[in-house]
Scaffold this motif. Sequence first.
Motif, PDB file in Angstrom:
ATOM      1  N   ILE A  33       1.060  -1.222  -0.035  1.00 17.88           N
ATOM      2  CA  ILE A  33       0.296   0.053   0.115  1.00 17.88           C
ATOM      3  C   ILE A  33       1.288   1.013   0.314  1.00 17.88           C
ATOM      4  O   ILE A  33       1.580   0.875   0.545  1.00 17.88           O
ATOM      5  CB  ILE A  33      -0.621  -0.200   1.367  1.00 17.88           C
ATOM      6  CG1 ILE A  33      -1.698  -1.391   0.972  1.00 17.88           C
ATOM      7  CG2 ILE A  33      -1.769   1.262   1.352  1.00 17.88           C
ATOM      8  CD1 ILE A  33      -2.857  -1.501   2.738  1.00 17.88           C
ATOM      9  N   GLU A  34       0.317   2.109  -0.884  1.00 21.37           N
ATOM     10  CA  GLU A  34       1.433   3.251  -1.048  1.00 21.37           C
ATOM     11  C   GLU A  34       0.516   4.723  -1.012  1.00 21.37           C
ATOM     12  O   GLU A  34      -1.132   4.413  -1.218  1.00 21.37           O
ATOM     13  CB  GLU A  34       2.356   3.521  -2.186  1.00 21.37           C
ATOM     14  CG  GLU A  34       3.102   1.852  -2.417  1.00 21.37           C
ATOM     15  CD  GLU A  34       3.725   3.082  -3.913  1.00 21.37           C
ATOM     16  OE1 GLU A  34       3.973   3.696  -4.505  1.00 21.37           O
ATOM     17  OE2 GLU A  34       4.925   1.640  -4.352  1.00 21.37           O
ATOM     18  N   LYS A  35       0.905   5.981  -0.136  1.00 21.73           N
ATOM     19  CA  LYS A  35       0.176   6.628  -0.680  1.00 21.73           C
ATOM     20  C   LYS A  35       0.560   8.109  -1.905  1.00 21.73           C
ATOM     21  O   LYS A  35       0.873   7.335  -2.742  1.00 21.73           O
ATOM     22  CB  LYS A  35       0.983   8.257   0.406  1.00 21.73           C
ATOM     23  CG  LYS A  35       0.880   7.341   1.692  1.00 21.73           C
ATOM     24  CD  LYS A  35      -0.086   7.761   2.610  1.00 21.73           C
ATOM     25  CE  LYS A  35      -0.173   7.488   4.293  1.00 21.73           C
ATOM     26  NZ  LYS A  35      -1.140   7.431   4.326  1.00 21.73           N
ATOM     27  N   ALA A  36      -1.224   7.888  -1.934  1.00 24.87           N
ATOM     28  CA  ALA A  36      -1.074   8.177  -3.504  1.00 24.87           C
ATOM     29  C   ALA A  36      -0.613   9.935  -3.580  1.00 24.87           C
ATOM     30  O   ALA A  36      -0.581  10.936  -2.809  1.00 24.87           O
ATOM     31  CB  ALA A  36      -2.747   9.006  -3.557  1.00 24.87           C
ATOM     32  N   SER A  37       0.515  10.030  -4.755  1.00 21.55           N
ATOM     33  CA  SER A  37       0.694  10.832  -4.921  1.00 21.55           C
ATOM     34  C   SER A  37       0.385  11.767  -6.122  1.00 21.55           C
ATOM     35  O   SER A  37      -0.838  11.267  -6.515  1.00 21.55           O
ATOM     36  CB  SER A  37       2.312  10.565  -6.327  1.00 21.55           C
ATOM     37  OG  SER A  37       0.924  10.038  -7.683  1.00 21.55           O
ATOM     38  N   ILE A  38       0.773  13.248  -6.170  1.00 22.01           N
ATOM     39  CA  ILE A  38      -0.309  14.251  -6.817  1.00 22.01           C
ATOM     40  C   ILE A  38      -0.931  13.487  -7.929  1.00 22.01           C
ATOM     41  O   ILE A  38      -1.674  13.915  -8.697  1.00 22.01           O
ATOM     42  CB  ILE A  38       0.988  15.327  -6.994  1.00 22.01           C
ATOM     43  CG1 ILE A  38       1.358  15.673  -5.985  1.00 22.01           C
ATOM     44  CG2 ILE A  38       0.274  16.514  -7.815  1.00 22.01           C
ATOM     45  CD1 ILE A  38       2.057  17.213  -6.010  1.00 22.01           C
TER      46      ILE A  38
ATOM     47  N   LEU B  52      -1.482  10.564  -8.749  1.00 22.85           N
ATOM     48  CA  LEU B  52      -2.469  10.021  -8.622  1.00 22.85           C
ATOM     49  C   LEU B  52      -3.752  10.576  -8.623  1.00 22.85           C
ATOM     50  O   LEU B  52      -4.858  10.114  -8.760  1.00 22.85           O
ATOM     51  CB  LEU B  52      -2.122   8.640  -7.788  1.00 22.85           C
ATOM     52  CG  LEU B  52      -1.055   7.544  -8.385  1.00 22.85           C
ATOM     53  CD1 LEU B  52      -0.976   6.110  -7.541  1.00 22.85           C
ATOM     54  CD2 LEU B  52      -2.328   6.837  -8.938  1.00 22.85           C
ATOM     55  N   LYS B  53      -4.047  11.157  -7.124  1.00 25.43           N
ATOM     56  CA  LYS B  53      -4.760  11.663  -7.102  1.00 25.43           C
ATOM     57  C   LYS B  53      -5.263  12.698  -7.900  1.00 25.43           C
ATOM     58  O   LYS B  53      -6.544  13.000  -7.801  1.00 25.43           O
ATOM     59  CB  LYS B  53      -4.135  13.432  -5.640  1.00 25.43           C
ATOM     60  CG  LYS B  53      -3.576  12.430  -4.248  1.00 25.43           C
ATOM     61  CD  LYS B  53      -3.172  13.808  -3.482  1.00 25.43           C
ATOM     62  CE  LYS B  53      -2.530  13.473  -1.995  1.00 25.43           C
ATOM     63  NZ  LYS B  53      -1.585  14.070  -1.093  1.00 25.43           N
ATOM     64  N   GLU B  54      -5.084  13.149  -8.540  1.00 23.53           N
ATOM     65  CA  GLU B  54      -5.265  14.185  -9.921  1.00 23.53           C
ATOM     66  C   GLU B  54      -6.633  12.757 -10.754  1.00 23.53           C
ATOM     67  O   GLU B  54      -7.657  13.381 -10.950  1.00 23.53           O
ATOM     68  CB  GLU B  54      -4.386  14.832 -10.854  1.00 23.53           C
ATOM     69  CG  GLU B  54      -3.758  16.256  -9.987  1.00 23.53           C
ATOM     70  CD  GLU B  54      -2.586  16.416 -10.877  1.00 23.53           C
ATOM     71  OE1 GLU B  54      -2.772  16.102 -11.834  1.00 23.53           O
ATOM     72  OE2 GLU B  54      -2.042  17.806 -10.391  1.00 23.53           O
ATOM     73  N   LEU B  55      -5.586  12.179 -11.039  1.00 28.12           N
ATOM     74  CA  LEU B  55      -5.767  10.899 -12.137  1.00 28.12           C
ATOM     75  C   LEU B  55      -7.316  10.398 -10.950  1.00 28.12           C
ATOM     76  O   LEU B  55      -8.883  10.186 -12.069  1.00 28.12           O
ATOM     77  CB  LEU B  55      -5.345   9.956 -12.410  1.00 28.12           C
ATOM     78  CG  LEU B  55      -4.480   9.589 -13.232  1.00 28.12           C
ATOM     79  CD1 LEU B  55      -3.415   9.189 -13.359  1.00 28.12           C
ATOM     80  CD2 LEU B  55      -4.563  10.375 -14.868  1.00 28.12           C
ATOM     81  N   TYR B  56      -7.603   9.816  -9.982  1.00 27.40           N
ATOM     82  CA  TYR B  56      -8.603   9.409  -9.240  1.00 27.40           C
ATOM     83  C   TYR B  56      -9.695   9.865  -8.504  1.00 27.40           C
ATOM     84  O   TYR B  56     -10.426   9.646  -8.176  1.00 27.40           O
ATOM     85  CB  TYR B  56      -8.190   8.180  -8.809  1.00 27.40           C
ATOM     86  CG  TYR B  56      -7.724   6.893  -9.009  1.00 27.40           C
ATOM     87  CD1 TYR B  56      -8.688   6.268  -9.730  1.00 27.40           C
ATOM     88  CD2 TYR B  56      -6.369   7.062 -10.054  1.00 27.40           C
ATOM     89  CE1 TYR B  56      -7.533   4.780 -10.216  1.00 27.40           C
ATOM     90  CE2 TYR B  56      -6.053   5.926 -10.221  1.00 27.40           C
ATOM     91  CZ  TYR B  56      -6.653   4.896 -10.922  1.00 27.40           C
ATOM     92  OH  TYR B  56      -6.280   4.121 -11.512  1.00 27.40           O
ATOM     93  N   ASN B  57      -9.026  11.531  -8.414  1.00 31.72           N
ATOM     94  CA  ASN B  57      -9.657  12.328  -7.478  1.00 31.72           C
ATOM     95  C   ASN B  57     -10.372  11.562  -6.686  1.00 31.72           C
ATOM     96  O   ASN B  57     -11.685  11.495  -5.700  1.00 31.72           O
ATOM     97  CB  ASN B  57     -11.302  12.581  -8.073  1.00 31.72           C
ATOM     98  CG  ASN B  57     -11.399  14.157  -7.918  1.00 31.72           C
ATOM     99  OD1 ASN B  57     -10.901  14.674  -7.279  1.00 31.72           O
ATOM    100  ND2 ASN B  57     -12.777  14.433  -7.788  1.00 31.72           N
ATOM    101  N   THR B  58      -8.990  11.839  -5.628  1.00 28.99           N
ATOM    102  CA  THR B  58      -9.403  11.011  -4.437  1.00 28.99           C
ATOM    103  C   THR B  58      -8.036  10.916  -3.444  1.00 28.99           C
ATOM    104  O   THR B  58      -6.912  11.666  -4.004  1.00 28.99           O
ATOM    105  CB  THR B  58      -9.192   9.409  -4.556  1.00 28.99           C
ATOM    106  OG1 THR B  58      -9.310   8.650  -3.014  1.00 28.99           O
ATOM    107  CG2 THR B  58      -8.007   8.417  -4.422  1.00 28.99           C
TER     108      THR B  58
END
Length: 188
Positions: free
Chosen positions: A142-147, A149-155
Amino acid sequence: MVKTTDNDVNLRLIEKINEVEKKYNKKFSNTQKILLTTDGSITAILDVLHGKIDLKTLKQHFEEATEKSASLVNVDLGDEVNYREIIMHKDEQPLIYAVSYIPLKRLTKEIKEDLVRADIPIGRILKKYNIESRREINLIQIEKASIKLKELYNTEEDFLTRDYTIIKDGEILMWIKEFFPINYFTEI
């Protein structure tokens, strides 16, 4: 030399999943476990779950292998590799984000063309050319969301990840790392 059996491999994958669940105090769904441990095409699994999925290439280019990429695909520093970032999606809903390194010297001309010309998942390319290969899963975590990934998935959710190699004729054909939010694929 001790021969590794399919049963040994399956036990190691179960142990990896159990370790990650314990470390992060999480219980994964059967679907998440399948996506994290499959030694087959993740594209085929997503097609079954969601109907035929699509792929969008976010970034792709040829580059000289760095220390990192050369070690991931077992080539010499400076050998040409294909770097690719993709998102598998259904109706614009992102499902799986993946990055890959692929040593060009191990690909046929036709596979290289398919890789760069069209948004085709690796699993479909391997199937199209009847490439006999196997997948070796290196890491599940499990990894923290990168910037990104946060943008792609809106999470802001953490992401389940796995990285693995595709092996053909004893050589690494591809290294791939896949990501999906921890709250995805939890229904089963």
